[in-house]
Design a protein around this motif. Structure first.
Motif, PDB file in Angstrom:
ATOM      1  N   ARG A  59       0.831  -1.207   0.000  1.00  0.00           N
ATOM      2  CA  ARG A  59       0.000   0.000   0.000  1.00  0.00           C
ATOM      3  C   ARG A  59       0.861   1.252   0.000  1.00  0.00           C
ATOM      4  O   ARG A  59       0.551   2.240  -0.679  1.00  0.00           O
ATOM      5  N   ILE A  60       1.929   1.237   0.771  1.00  0.00           N
ATOM      6  CA  ILE A  60       2.827   2.392   0.805  1.00  0.00           C
ATOM      7  C   ILE A  60       3.480   2.579  -0.565  1.00  0.00           C
ATOM      8  O   ILE A  60       3.659   3.703  -1.036  1.00  0.00           O
ATOM      9  N   ARG A  61       3.793   1.466  -1.225  1.00  0.00           N
ATOM     10  CA  ARG A  61       4.387   1.555  -2.555  1.00  0.00           C
ATOM     11  C   ARG A  61       3.421   2.255  -3.514  1.00  0.00           C
ATOM     12  O   ARG A  61       3.826   3.084  -4.336  1.00  0.00           O
ATOM     13  N   ASP A  62       2.134   1.950  -3.407  1.00  0.00           N
ATOM     14  CA  ASP A  62       1.131   2.631  -4.229  1.00  0.00           C
ATOM     15  C   ASP A  62       1.152   4.139  -3.970  1.00  0.00           C
ATOM     16  O   ASP A  62       1.080   4.942  -4.907  1.00  0.00           O
ATOM     17  N   LEU A  63       1.228   4.496  -2.655  1.00  0.00           N
ATOM     18  CA  LEU A  63       1.278   5.923  -2.302  1.00  0.00           C
ATOM     19  C   LEU A  63       2.499   6.585  -2.928  1.00  0.00           C
ATOM     20  O   LEU A  63       2.414   7.680  -3.464  1.00  0.00           O
ATOM     21  N   GLU A  64       3.629   5.884  -2.858  1.00  0.00           N
ATOM     22  CA  GLU A  64       4.877   6.428  -3.408  1.00  0.00           C
ATOM     23  C   GLU A  64       4.738   6.674  -4.905  1.00  0.00           C
ATOM     24  O   GLU A  64       5.159   7.698  -5.415  1.00  0.00           O
TER      25      GLU A  64
END
Lengths: 70, 363
Positions: A59-64
């Protein structure tokens, strides 16, 4: 893709270990006083923890990715 | 309560506690405590126990040789004594003992013709003692059929088990059926303790959201609910595995199992409710109110209903929990640190999650 590989390894591991446990090693496990149950439970804890972190990670990768595009 | 304040600080409940979130020491403490529970919980040996007797049936008046299989015993290293115990006042000591190894011993009993009382089937417990191991007990070890009205040999039952002193040693208690799985106390029971604390924090954050309408409080409520539900799922899965090897089935539709599944479903509904509403403000308010009720529902589901009916689970239906009897001091040394460790680890997971939620809203 990576996840599929991991899942495959996991399934392979559990299948072999249960097949192994069903044969002559069963006596050994029984003699250990059900210690294998504790090992399975501890493994579930760590696998669960890894799964939680994996979800958060992706999920954090998506945000990034989103932050990079803007 | 200083402990509770600490939990609130760690969880980032207080507005001024964001420094706490950045600090690493309590996260490391959580890891160290959980690691300690893994190492100590897996390596401290079990005390001596009896895993089997053969034969387990006898006739009154018989002379029987009972083969006893021990666990973590040292029968060859110390003179062993054995008793068949009927009650606190009535027991029968073995006439002779032959040790065939560390774990095997044969005890010779000559069972009297008569038993106290009128029962034609009497159930005897087996007690084994030696100086090295202390005592080990197998409840309901031998069933003896037959009893006579002539009580002339009754006085042979007057060999009550004397006060046995176990040597001071460092081990977890051996319990039949449980055996080594008693260690799951640190890997299953602990999760529910941590879950209750994490979900309580979630509920408090929902209260805070309703009072202050702070987005951060809403993010924290959702994050702690996520982590709490995650711990609950782990609790149900580990409980099912433990149940398979002690109760005989993964899911025996025991009231404790069913109620914890319902509790998890209630929290699953919380997440569905959150994501199903299009107006974010309405979604926040509704889910905050729902979260408070969900937590209040946990208490009857997990702690009241299971105690009102029959249950296999310890702590329910007149079934003693790991209380004064089962949780000895050696277990407490691992159990309590493990609870604190999992609470801290859960707070860390929840922290990461609400920081993700905050970023998500900002981006």
């Amino acid at each position: 893709m990576l996840l599929k590989t991991y899942l495959f390894i996991l399934v392979l591991f559990s299948a072999t270990s249960s097949a192994w446990a069903a044969t002559e090693s069963m006596d050994f496990f029984q003699q250990m006083g059900k210690m294998y149950v504790v090992v399975v439970v501890v493994s579930v804890l760590l696998i669960g923890l890894a799964f939680y972190l994996y979800r958060l990670d992706s999920r954090i990768r998506d945000l990034e990715k989103r932050a990079g595009q803007e | 309560m200083p402990g509770w304040n600490f939990v609130l600080l760690v969880s980032g409940s207080d507005i001024h506690s964001d420094d706490m979130v950045k600090q690493i020491w309590w996260k490391l403490l959580g890891v160290v405590l959980v690691l300690y529970s893994f190492v100590a919980g897996l390596l401290i040996p079990l005390g001596p126990g009896i895993t089997g007797v053969h034969p387990s049936r006898a006739q009154n008046g018989d002379a029987v040789a009972i083969d006893i299989t021990g666990y973590n015993t040292h029968f060859t290293e110390s003179d062993t004594r054995a008793w068949l115990k009927l009650s606190d006042r009535h027991a029968l000591e073995a006439e002779s003992i032959k040790a065939d190894g560390r774990r095997h011993v044969t005890a010779f009993f000559s069972i009297p013709e008569s038993f106290p009382g009128q029962d034609t089937i009497n159930v005897l417990s087996l007690i084994v003692y030696n100086d090295r191991d202390g005592h080990a007990i197998l409840p309901s070890a031998v069933f003896v059929r037959g009893n006579v009205a002539d009580k002339s040999d009754l006085d042979r039952w007057n060999q009550p088990v004397e006060q046995l002193t176990s040597p001071a040693s460092f081990h977890f208690p051996f319990r039949n059926i449980l055996a080594e799985t008693i260690r799951n106390t640190y890997y299953h029971v602990v999760l529910w303790f941590a879950m209750m604390v994490i979900l309580a924090i979630s509920m408090l954050q929902s209260v805070r959201y309703l009072r202050t309408r702070s987005f951060l409080a809403d993010h924290k409520a959702a994050a702690f609910a996520t982590t709490g539900t995650f711990l609950g799922i782990l609790g149900v899965v580990t409980g099912a595995i433990w149940a398979k090897h002690t109760w005989g089935a993964y899911w025996s539709f025991d009231v404790k199992q069913n109620m914890s599944a319902i509790a998890l479903l209630i929290y699953a509904a919380y997440f569905i409710l959150r994501s199903s509403m299009t107006d974010p403000d309405v979604a926040r308010r509704f889910s905050a109110v729902y979260n408070i009720f969900a937590f209040i529902m946990l208490i009857p589901l997990l702690y009241i209903i299971p105690r009102m009916t029959d249950s296999l689970h310890p702590g329910s239906g007149g079934n003693p929990a790991f209380g004064s009897e089962d949780l000895d001091n050696t277990m407490r040394m691992v159990f309590y640190p493990a609870i604190i460790g999992w609470i801290l680890l859960g707070c860390w997971l929840a922290n990461l999650t609400w920081r993700y939620f905050r970023l998500y809203d900002e981006l």
